[in-house]
Design a protein around this motif. Structure first.
Motif, mmCIF file in Angstrom:
data_model
loop_
_atom_site.group_PDB
_atom_site.id
_atom_site.type_symbol
_atom_site.label_atom_id
_atom_site.label_comp_id
_atom_site.label_asym_id
_atom_site.label_seq_id
_atom_site.Cartn_x
_atom_site.Cartn_y
_atom_site.Cartn_z
ATOM 1 N N VAL A 80 -1.051 -0.961 -4.369
ATOM 2 C CA VAL A 80 -0.293 -0.764 -5.612
ATOM 3 C C VAL A 80 0.408 -2.036 -6.083
ATOM 4 O O VAL A 80 1.017 -2.037 -7.163
ATOM 5 C CB VAL A 80 0.759 0.358 -5.445
ATOM 6 C CG1 VAL A 80 0.084 1.683 -5.175
ATOM 7 C CG2 VAL A 80 1.757 0.021 -4.357
ATOM 8 N N TYR A 127 0.851 -1.197 0.000
ATOM 9 C CA TYR A 127 0.000 0.000 0.000
ATOM 10 C C TYR A 127 0.883 1.242 0.000
ATOM 11 O O TYR A 127 1.928 1.279 0.664
ATOM 12 C CB TYR A 127 -0.905 0.027 1.233
ATOM 13 C CG TYR A 127 -2.111 -0.879 1.137
ATOM 14 C CD1 TYR A 127 -3.370 -0.356 0.834
ATOM 15 C CD2 TYR A 127 -1.986 -2.245 1.348
ATOM 16 C CE1 TYR A 127 -4.478 -1.188 0.744
ATOM 17 C CE2 TYR A 127 -3.092 -3.079 1.255
ATOM 18 C CZ TYR A 127 -4.337 -2.546 0.962
ATOM 19 O OH TYR A 127 -5.425 -3.366 0.871
ATOM 20 N N SER A 154 -0.004 4.583 -12.031
ATOM 21 C CA SER A 154 -0.459 5.710 -11.209
ATOM 22 C C SER A 154 0.658 6.309 -10.370
ATOM 23 O O SER A 154 0.496 7.395 -9.809
ATOM 24 C CB SER A 154 -1.590 5.249 -10.286
ATOM 25 O OG SER A 154 -1.142 4.179 -9.461
ATOM 26 N N ALA A 157 -3.530 3.335 -0.646
ATOM 27 C CA ALA A 157 -4.057 2.678 -1.843
ATOM 28 C C ALA A 157 -3.197 1.471 -2.201
ATOM 29 O O ALA A 157 -1.963 1.552 -2.152
ATOM 30 C CB ALA A 157 -4.091 3.658 -3.012
#
Length: 795
Positions: free
Chosen positions: A659, A653, A688, A657
């Motif tokens: 990843v 994370y 991202s 979020a």
């Protein structure tokens, strides 16, 4: 495609050297592959007529011929061993003093006691292909005494050109003539077909498979003398282009195919049953082809059939049962248009490539069938006689190609080619190529001829203009263009990626590049819940789906190296993952790495080898994320993944979020792939994160650090990430570093408890810290850990 210069000159009135012709063709895209002379180097050979043939008095296999070679020479006495000599036959005669290929000189001699003043020549002795048995037989109208080189047009060359798949229109003499005429801004000679009388004979024709054969025509010709010898001029045309003369009717169909580009086929009319039908074969139907092979047909095979049997594989090869023979006198001559894609599939399915299929696959002029049929009919009647019937024709207009109008804008030529051209230059070029033009407000409406099915868009027209105008006449220009979009971001992204590559290489990894297509079985092992996109036409079963993760390629690379006695491997790859989202396919940029084998290279200073493990790889992942600009907010939360060890895997994370994943390879996969060594992997979604990478400037403090160590007893379920984050939140900017340096679990402190030793570094960038404020900060940390996690200070 092969063609001869003399035949070309029959179709276009132009005087070019062979070298200039070859240069012109190459410059317009018809690359000349070879140029060969049609005959050997010889002289002193003339046309002669055999007047008398007598047996040799001293040799059973020889004859003595009296030969007339013209008024300039007396009748010659020549001894010959060929079996086909006979009175009134006209033949090539090498006179005394003549020199044949390979420096063979003709002299007066005695053969078994009989004087011989010259030699009767075969084709091979003149350096020609062997098209006859024995002496080369000339036409009855050959002029006695004429130089054989001039009579047979042997001062000729065969030019072979390489054609691209879209130029099927140049698989004929008339097609090449059109190109050469356009280059030289002239017109080819119009082929004139003499009119002939027809009778009411008709043979019924129908088409069932209109999607594959939208145009079919044919006619009966009765009373053809197939015993007649094909004229020598036609034989020469055929053999120079690589086709062996077979029989008169077959030679006619081959000649028209080479001349116009339309393959034809002749059936023995007396072997046909009631009608001709173009249809798909029935499963299991069989037939013998002209090459002698028996084939079993399937429902995808287009055939020419009669009422009871298959006659031919359409556009590919005829059947032997209905083929013409020397005894054939009544024929049905067919001419058809077949859809190129259909013929290509059929020919390949039977592993056949013929002169006919080669042309049909690349596209034949769909308006040529009747002209070719009339041309072949006229030649047959002129040479061998016969009575032709009316044409049986069936056409399905809806399946025939359509000539569409293309708008050519005047400024498009200059925009694409970079040069300005006069309107007349453009219109002349396109007109000489057979295109019809109508002027418009800013250009022309152009209709391509039926033989140029490759002309579809405006750029095709501009290319044609450039070809004929001359690529070599277009001056070189430097290309200039304005950069549009956020070019600074694109450059930044490339720079950022280079920094990631450098980091991985610095940490001992080697970059690998693996296929995006992988084995479906291997994908199933690593893909978890992701559904892989299958390929419609995979190269092999090992490359049948698009990868959803980079791990299969990396594991294959590890396995390959271990099989070659490598004991230590570290690989990484940056590439795309292909994920299906509803009805679309998303491409996600990712970085993945694998570590296996010994932690350090072999060296004398290490007393005991240590294997790389989860935490070594976690260190490298943390370094990548820090490079991406995430100094904090990095978490490794235990979570299972189908490809990873259930107790040694975590989801990565960043700022809350997910990843990516990290973990040790699942034991079952490890066993299945026969990997003996412990292997750990990670994969991070870069799509991202990459834009977050930035240069981070930090002030280096000149003031001293204060270090403190604390040991706390805490529940095993509490992760270090949670504890660390809480310490960072409390300490603020004064915390320089925090790390665990020991973990101890024992029944003495509780079955569900562990002792964790934590090292703390405190430092300010603006002042010297004092012990009292650090002690207060440590006390506060201990208090908050006790309140948040139930931790207690170990005594």
């Amino acid at each position: 495609m092969k063609f001869t210069k003399h035949w070309l000159q029959e179709l276009i009135n132009i005087d070019l050297t062979t070298e200039k012709l070859a240069e012109q063709l190459t410059m317009v895209g018809l690359e000349v592959d070879s140029i060969k002379t049609v005959a050997g180097d010889f002289h002193g050979v003339v046309v002669g007529e055999i007047l008398e043939v007598k047996p040799h008095p001293n040799a059973d296999k020889l004859t003595v011929c009296q030969v007339n070679v013209g008024a300039a020479e007396p009748v010659l006495n020549i001894v010959c061993g060929a079996k086909n000599v006979r009175p009134k036959l006209k033949v090539p005669v090498a006179l005394v003093g003549a020199e044949l290929p390979n420096n063979f000189k003709i002299k007066s001699s005695k053969l078994r006691g009989v004087d011989s003043a010259g030699m009767l020549c075969s084709a091979v002795e003149l350096g020609l292909p062997d098209i006859s048995q024995g002496i080369l037989e000339l036409s009855d109208d050959a002029p006695i005494g004429a130089d054989i080189r001039k009579y047979l047009k042997l001062d000729d060359v065969v030019i072979e050109i390489e054609l691209t798949a879209n130029r099927g229109d140049c698989l004929s003499m008339i097609g090449i003539a059109r190109e050469v005429a356009a280059i030289n801004r002239t017109w080819p000679t119009q082929l004139e077909i003499p009119k002939f009388k027809i009778n009411s004979d008709v043979f019924p024709v129908s088409i069932q498979a209109k999607d594959a054969c939208p145009h079919y025509c044919g006619r009966i010709i009765r009373g053809v003398n197939n015993h007649i010898t094909t004229p020598l001029w036609m034989q020469e045309h055929l053999q120079r282009l690589g086709i062996r003369p077979i029989s008169f009717i077959v030679d006619i169909t081959n000649y028209v195919m080479l001349e116009l580009g339309q393959p034809l086929h002749a059936f023995d009319l007396n072997k046909l049953d009631k009608k001709i039908e173009v249809r798909y074969a029935k499963q299991g139907e069989e037939m013998f082809l002209l090459d002698g092979n028996k084939v079993e047909l399937n429902t995808k095979t287009l055939v020419i059939a009669d009422d009871s049997k298959c006659l031919a594989i359409a556009g590919v090869m005829g059947g032997s049962d209905t083929g013409v023979s020397l005894d054939t006198c009544d024929i049905f001559l067919e001419s058809a248009f077949f859809i190129p894609e259909k013929i290509a599939v059929i020919a390949r399915s039977y592993n056949l490539q013929t002169d006919s299929s080669y042309r049909f696959e690349r596209g034949v002029d769909y308006k040529l069938q009747l002209q070719a049929l009339d041309r072949a009919t006229a030649l047959i009647l002129e040479i061998a006689g016969g009575n032709p019937g009316v044409v049986s024709e069936v056409s399905a207009e809806e399946y025939l190609p359509k000539s569409s109008d293309i708008i050519l804008h005047r400024n498009s030529v200059e925009k694409i080619l970079g040069i300005s051209m006069a309107d007349k230059e453009i219109t002349d070029i396109l007109s000489y190529l057979g295109m019809k033009l109508e002027p418009t407000f800013d250009g022309w409406k152009v209709t391509a001829p039926s033989w140029r099915f490759d002309i579809k868009i405006e750029e095709d027209l501009v290319e044609e203009v450039a070809r004929i105008y001359g690529y070599h006449l277009i001056p070189e220009q430097k290309i200039t263009a304005e950069l549009t979009g956020d070019w600074s971001t694109a450059i930044s992204d490339r720079s950022n990626m280079r920094r990631i590559y450098d980091l991985m290489e610095d940490r001992g990894y080697h970059e690998v590049i693996t296929y995006s297509f992988i084995d479906a079985k291997l994908q199933a092992l690593f893909g978890s819940d992701d559904v892989a996109l299958p390929l419609a036409n995979p190269i092999s079963s090992e490359q049948s789906v698009m990868r959803t993760t980079l791990w299969p390629g990396l594991i294959n690379a590890i396995k390959y190296n271990f099989q070659r006695q490598e004991q230590r491997a570290r690989f990484f790859e940056v590439g795309l993952r292909f994920l299906q989202q509803d009805s679309s396919l998303e491409q996600k940029l990712a970085i993945a790495g694998v570590m296996s084998g010994d932690l350090y290279p072999e060296q004398w200073g290490l007393k005991q080898k240590e294997s790389a493990d989860f935490f070594d790889l976690k260190n490298d992942v943390t370094a990548i994320l820090k490079l991406l600009g995430y100094e904090s907010g990095i978490e490794f939360i235990p979570k299972s993944h189908g490809a990873l060890h259930p107790l040694r895997s975590a989801q990565i994370y960043v700022a809350g979020a997910p990843v990516g994943f990290i973990g040790e390879l699942h034991p079952m996969i490890k066993q299945q792939l026969e990997l003996g060594k412990q292997t750990t992997l990670f994969e991070i979604n870069l799509s991202s994160l990459i834009n977050k990478l930035r240069n981070v400037l930090k002030v280096i403090s000149k003031f001293p650090k204060i270090q403190r160590d604390i040991a706390i007893i805490i529940n095993k379920e509490i992760s270090w990430a949670q504890i660390r984050q809480k310490i960072v939140d409390i300490s603020g900017d004064l915390l320089h570093n925090v790390a665990v340096f020991d973990v101890y679990c024992s029944e003495n402190i509780g079955l569900d408890k562990c002792s964790m030793a934590i090292h703390l570094d405190f430092q300010s960038v603006s002042r010297t810290l004092v012990d009292t404020e650090v002690e207060q900060l440590v006390d506060r940390i201990i208090l908050v850990l006790k309140q948040s996690f139930g931790a207690s200070l170990r005594g």
